[in-house]
Write a protein that holds these residues in place. Structure first.
Motif, PDB file in Angstrom:
ATOM      1  N   LEU A 122       0.854  -1.173   0.000  1.00 43.36           N
ATOM      2  CA  LEU A 122       0.000   0.000   0.000  1.00 43.36           C
ATOM      3  C   LEU A 122       0.898   1.234   0.000  1.00 43.36           C
ATOM      4  CD1 LEU A 122      -2.970   0.949   0.163  1.00 43.36           C
ATOM      5  CD2 LEU A 122      -2.723   1.009   2.648  1.00 43.36           C
ATOM      6  N   VAL A 123       0.687   2.130  -0.949  1.00 42.74           N
ATOM      7  CA  VAL A 123       1.531   3.314  -1.086  1.00 42.74           C
ATOM      8  C   VAL A 123       1.085   4.399  -0.114  1.00 42.74           C
ATOM      9  CG1 VAL A 123       2.283   5.171  -2.619  1.00 42.74           C
ATOM     10  CG2 VAL A 123       2.074   2.838  -3.492  1.00 42.74           C
ATOM     11  N   SER A 124       2.050   4.907   0.652  1.00 44.36           N
ATOM     12  CA  SER A 124       1.816   6.029   1.563  1.00 44.36           C
ATOM     13  C   SER A 124       2.539   7.260   1.039  1.00 44.36           C
ATOM     14  CB  SER A 124       2.318   5.697   2.977  1.00 44.36           C
ATOM     15  OG  SER A 124       1.607   4.607   3.525  1.00 44.36           O
ATOM     16  N   GLN A 125       2.181   8.407   1.546  1.00 48.82           N
ATOM     17  CA  GLN A 125       2.792   9.650   1.083  1.00 48.82           C
ATOM     18  C   GLN A 125       4.231   9.781   1.530  1.00 48.82           C
ATOM     19  OE1 GLN A 125       0.544  13.145   2.107  1.00 48.82           O
ATOM     20  NE2 GLN A 125       1.799  14.500   0.860  1.00 48.82           N
ATOM     21  N   ASP A 126       4.583   9.087   2.632  1.00 48.35           N
ATOM     22  CA  ASP A 126       5.900   9.280   3.219  1.00 48.35           C
ATOM     23  C   ASP A 126       6.286   8.019   3.987  1.00 48.35           C
ATOM     24  OD1 ASP A 126       7.153  10.512   6.131  1.00 48.35           O
ATOM     25  OD2 ASP A 126       8.135  11.072   4.266  1.00 48.35           O
ATOM     26  N   THR A 127       7.573   7.719   4.055  1.00 52.73           N
ATOM     27  CA  THR A 127       8.024   6.510   4.758  1.00 52.73           C
ATOM     28  C   THR A 127       7.716   6.578   6.253  1.00 52.73           C
ATOM     29  OG1 THR A 127      10.244   7.490   4.901  1.00 52.73           O
ATOM     30  CG2 THR A 127       9.834   5.936   3.103  1.00 52.73           C
ATOM     31  N   ALA A 128       8.042   7.716   6.870  1.00 50.41           N
ATOM     32  CA  ALA A 128       7.740   7.858   8.295  1.00 50.41           C
ATOM     33  C   ALA A 128       6.236   7.923   8.517  1.00 50.41           C
ATOM     34  CB  ALA A 128       8.421   9.103   8.858  1.00 50.41           C
ATOM     35  N   GLY A 129       5.519   8.518   7.554  1.00 50.84           N
ATOM     36  CA  GLY A 129       4.067   8.563   7.652  1.00 50.84           C
ATOM     37  C   GLY A 129       3.463   7.167   7.626  1.00 50.84           C
ATOM     38  N   ALA A 130       4.088   6.261   6.865  1.00 50.51           N
ATOM     39  CA  ALA A 130       3.621   4.875   6.832  1.00 50.51           C
ATOM     40  C   ALA A 130       3.767   4.232   8.212  1.00 50.51           C
ATOM     41  CB  ALA A 130       4.401   4.087   5.791  1.00 50.51           C
ATOM     42  N   ALA A 131       4.882   4.524   8.890  1.00 48.53           N
ATOM     43  CA  ALA A 131       5.078   3.993  10.241  1.00 48.53           C
ATOM     44  C   ALA A 131       4.039   4.562  11.202  1.00 48.53           C
ATOM     45  CB  ALA A 131       6.493   4.328  10.718  1.00 48.53           C
ATOM     46  N   ARG A 132       3.771   5.849  11.072  1.00 47.17           N
ATOM     47  CA  ARG A 132       2.745   6.458  11.927  1.00 47.17           C
ATOM     48  C   ARG A 132       1.381   5.811  11.686  1.00 47.17           C
ATOM     49  NH1 ARG A 132      -0.842   9.671  10.431  1.00 47.17           N
ATOM     50  NH2 ARG A 132       0.261  10.399   8.566  1.00 47.17           N
ATOM     51  N   GLU A 133       1.057   5.539  10.432  1.00 41.83           N
ATOM     52  CA  GLU A 133      -0.227   4.913  10.103  1.00 41.83           C
ATOM     53  C   GLU A 133      -0.341   3.527  10.741  1.00 41.83           C
ATOM     54  OE1 GLU A 133      -0.078   4.958   5.881  1.00 41.83           O
ATOM     55  OE2 GLU A 133      -0.354   7.123   5.719  1.00 41.83           O
ATOM     56  N   VAL A 134       0.759   2.771  10.704  1.00 40.73           N
ATOM     57  CA  VAL A 134       0.749   1.442  11.324  1.00 40.73           C
ATOM     58  C   VAL A 134       0.531   1.559  12.833  1.00 40.73           C
ATOM     59  CG1 VAL A 134       2.204  -0.553  11.881  1.00 40.73           C
ATOM     60  CG2 VAL A 134       2.118   0.321   9.541  1.00 40.73           C
ATOM     61  N   ALA A 135       1.203   2.530  13.451  1.00 44.74           N
ATOM     62  CA  ALA A 135       1.035   2.732  14.891  1.00 44.74           C
ATOM     63  C   ALA A 135      -0.395   3.121  15.228  1.00 44.74           C
ATOM     64  CB  ALA A 135       2.012   3.803  15.381  1.00 44.74           C
ATOM     65  N   GLU A 136      -1.000   3.975  14.408  1.00 46.67           N
ATOM     66  CA  GLU A 136      -2.373   4.415  14.659  1.00 46.67           C
ATOM     67  C   GLU A 136      -3.378   3.285  14.456  1.00 46.67           C
ATOM     68  OE1 GLU A 136      -2.799   7.718  12.039  1.00 46.67           O
ATOM     69  OE2 GLU A 136      -1.812   9.144  13.384  1.00 46.67           O
ATOM     70  N   LEU A 137      -3.116   2.426  13.463  1.00 48.00           N
ATOM     71  CA  LEU A 137      -4.020   1.298  13.216  1.00 48.00           C
ATOM     72  C   LEU A 137      -3.965   0.285  14.361  1.00 48.00           C
ATOM     73  CD1 LEU A 137      -3.378   0.623   9.412  1.00 48.00           C
ATOM     74  CD2 LEU A 137      -5.551   1.310  10.444  1.00 48.00           C
ATOM     75  N   GLY A 138      -2.754   0.038  14.879  1.00 45.53           N
ATOM     76  CA  GLY A 138      -2.603  -0.948  15.948  1.00 45.53           C
ATOM     77  C   GLY A 138      -2.955  -2.351  15.517  1.00 45.53           C
ATOM     78  N   ASP A 139      -2.883  -2.615  14.214  1.00 51.84           N
ATOM     79  CA  ASP A 139      -3.289  -3.899  13.640  1.00 51.84           C
ATOM     80  C   ASP A 139      -2.048  -4.701  13.264  1.00 51.84           C
ATOM     81  OD1 ASP A 139      -4.274  -5.994  12.099  1.00 51.84           O
ATOM     82  OD2 ASP A 139      -5.780  -4.751  11.090  1.00 51.84           O
ATOM     83  N   PRO A 140      -1.833  -5.874  13.851  1.00 46.14           N
ATOM     84  CA  PRO A 140      -0.634  -6.667  13.556  1.00 46.14           C
ATOM     85  C   PRO A 140      -0.556  -7.157  12.115  1.00 46.14           C
ATOM     86  CG  PRO A 140      -2.184  -7.940  14.872  1.00 46.14           C
ATOM     87  CD  PRO A 140      -2.697  -6.531  14.841  1.00 46.14           C
ATOM     88  N   ARG A 141      -1.650  -7.011  11.354  1.00 43.19           N
ATOM     89  CA  ARG A 141      -1.618  -7.420   9.951  1.00 43.19           C
ATOM     90  C   ARG A 141      -0.929  -6.384   9.080  1.00 43.19           C
ATOM     91  NH1 ARG A 141      -7.852  -8.360   8.930  1.00 43.19           N
ATOM     92  NH2 ARG A 141      -7.812  -6.380  10.102  1.00 43.19           N
ATOM     93  N   HIS A 142      -0.707  -5.196   9.627  1.00 46.51           N
ATOM     94  CA  HIS A 142      -0.104  -4.103   8.861  1.00 46.51           C
ATOM     95  C   HIS A 142       1.308  -3.818   9.356  1.00 46.51           C
ATOM     96  CE1 HIS A 142      -3.635  -2.608   6.553  1.00 46.51           C
ATOM     97  NE2 HIS A 142      -4.274  -3.300   7.485  1.00 46.51           N
ATOM     98  N   ALA A 143       2.232  -3.631   8.403  1.00 47.55           N
ATOM     99  CA  ALA A 143       3.616  -3.279   8.710  1.00 47.55           C
ATOM    100  C   ALA A 143       4.035  -2.155   7.772  1.00 47.55           C
ATOM    101  CB  ALA A 143       4.527  -4.492   8.545  1.00 47.55           C
ATOM    102  N   ALA A 144       5.218  -1.621   8.007  1.00 48.52           N
ATOM    103  CA  ALA A 144       5.707  -0.517   7.174  1.00 48.52           C
ATOM    104  C   ALA A 144       7.193  -0.675   6.904  1.00 48.52           C
ATOM    105  CB  ALA A 144       5.441   0.828   7.855  1.00 48.52           C
ATOM    106  N   LEU A 145       7.617  -0.163   5.766  1.00 53.71           N
ATOM    107  CA  LEU A 145       9.034  -0.006   5.469  1.00 53.71           C
ATOM    108  C   LEU A 145       9.378   1.436   5.787  1.00 53.71           C
ATOM    109  CD1 LEU A 145       9.149  -1.873   2.028  1.00 53.71           C
ATOM    110  CD2 LEU A 145      10.170  -2.662   4.173  1.00 53.71           C
ATOM    111  N   ALA A 146      10.257   1.633   6.761  1.00 52.94           N
ATOM    112  CA  ALA A 146      10.515   2.987   7.244  1.00 52.94           C
ATOM    113  C   ALA A 146      11.961   3.122   7.699  1.00 52.94           C
ATOM    114  CB  ALA A 146       9.565   3.316   8.397  1.00 52.94           C
TER     115      ALA A 146
END
Length: 281
Positions: A122-146
Motif C-alpha cells: 500500500l503506497v503512503s505519502q511518506d516513509t515515516a508517515g507509513a510507520a505512523r499509520e501502522v502505529a495508529e491502526l494498531g493492527d498486527p496485519r499491517h507493517a511498514a518499510l521505514a
C-alpha cells in the motif's frame, strides 16, 4: 536557532538529513516539496532540505520544475545512506503481517523482502508517515518499510532491520536558501548548478556545451525539460564541477551564455565528501 523545512514527517529520511546538516535546528515537516520551498520563500523557515535523486530509484524531486519560480538558491548538498527497516506493532508477530505500506520509492527499493513475504503493498505519502499509520491502526496485519528513526518515533517494533535491496543505497539532498551564498574560490572541490535555454539555431546545444569539453569542465548531470505545451524551446538543468570564478569554468560559462537565450546560476556550493571518496551518484 534556525528553522529548516523538509518534506515528510518526523522520523523520515529528510528529517535525518536535516539533523545531519543542521544539528540542533528546528525541523518544519511539510506535506510536499512545494510547501517546503514556500516556507523558505515566505520566511516561515530559514532553509529547506530537499531530496533530488536516489542511487536506486533515480530522480526524487523535479528540481527544474521547483526551483525556477521559487527564487531560492542551492547552498549545500548532502549524501545520506538510505536504510529501511520492516516495522510493526509491538504485540504482533511476523507471521501475522499481510500488508506492507510505505512511500512508492521505498517499496521499489525493498523488492526482495516484499517478494519473500508475499505481502500486498500500500503506497503512503511518506516513509515515516507509513510507520505512523501502522502505529495508529494498531493492527498486527499491517507493517511498514521505514527509516530506523521511525520505529523509535512511533513506538513500533523492528521486525527485520536493513531490508533495502542495495546496501549502497544513497539519496542526495540539496539545501535551499532565500539568499545565494557564493563561497570563495579556494581551490576546494566545488559544485555549480545552472539552468539554461539554448537559442533557436542549428547545433545550439552542441555548441553551448562545447565550452565545457574544451575547458575540461566536468558535467556531472544534465536534464532536459519543457515549460508548458507546444513547441517551446527545451530548457536544461546541469551540474558541473568547479567554481564560476575559476578561469576554465568562466570560459565555459561564457561560451554557454553566447549560445543560450537564458542562463541562470542556481547555486555554488562545496562538493560533499561523498563525491571525493570516489562514489558515483
Amino acid at each position: 536557532m534556525i528553522t529548516v523545512a523538509y518534506q515528510g514527517e518526523p522520523g523520515s529520511n529528510s528529517a535525518a538529513a536535516t539533523a545531519a546538516l543542521h544539528p540542533g535546528s528546528t525541523g518544519l515537516p511539510c506535506t510536499s516539496f512545494e510547501q517546503a520551498l514556500d516556507a523558505v520563500t515566505l520566511g516561515t523557515a530559514d532553509l529547506a532540505v530537499i531530496p533530488v535523486d536516489n542511487s536506486a530509484a533515480g530522480r526524487v524531486a523535479d528540481v527544474h520544475h521547483l526551483l525556477p519560480g521559487s527564487g531560492l538558491s542551492i547552498i549545500a548538498e548532502h549524501f545520506l545512506p538510505i536504510r529501511f527497516d520492516l516495522v510493526a506493532v509491538p504485540h504482533g508477530t511476523p507471521q501475522q503481517i499481510e500488508c506492507v505500506r510505505s512511500h512508492v520509492h521505498a517499496l521499489s527499493q525493498c523488492r526482495k523482502i516484499l517478494r519473500e513475504g508475499g505481502w500486498r503493498t500500500l503506497v503512503s505519502q511518506d516513509t515515516a508517515g507509513a510507520a505512523r499509520e501502522v502505529a495508529e491502526l494498531g493492527d498486527p496485519r499491517h507493517a511498514a518499510l521505514a527509516p530506523p528513526a521511525a520505529a523509535r518515533e512511533y513506538g513500533l517494533r523492528v521486525v527485520r532491520a536493513g531490508v533495502e535491496d542495495d546496501p549502497d543505497n544513497t539519496t542526495r539532498f540539496v539545501v535551499l536558501s532565500r539568499e545565494p551564498v557564493l563561497p570563495e574560490d579556494t581551490g576546494a572541490p566545488t559544485m555549480s548548478s545552472l539552468f539554461f535555454c539554448v537559442r533557436n539555431i542549428p547545433s545550439a546545444l552542441y555548441k553551448a556545451l562545447g565550452g565545457f569539453a574544451s575547458n575540461a569542465v566536468n558535467i556531472t548531470k544534465i536534464e532536459s525539460y519543457q515549460m508548458g505545451a507546444g513547441l517551446n524551446p527545451s530548457r536544461f538543468y546541469i551540474e558541473i564541477e568547479g567554481h564560476p570564478d575559476e578561469p576554465r569554468v568562466a570560459l565555459a560559462l561564457e561560451e554557454l551564455d553566447f549560445f543560450s537565450s537564458e542562463v541562470r546560476l542556481l547555486g555554488v556550493y562545496p562538493a560533499h565528501p561523498y563525491r571525493r571518496e570516489g562514489h558515483e551518484q
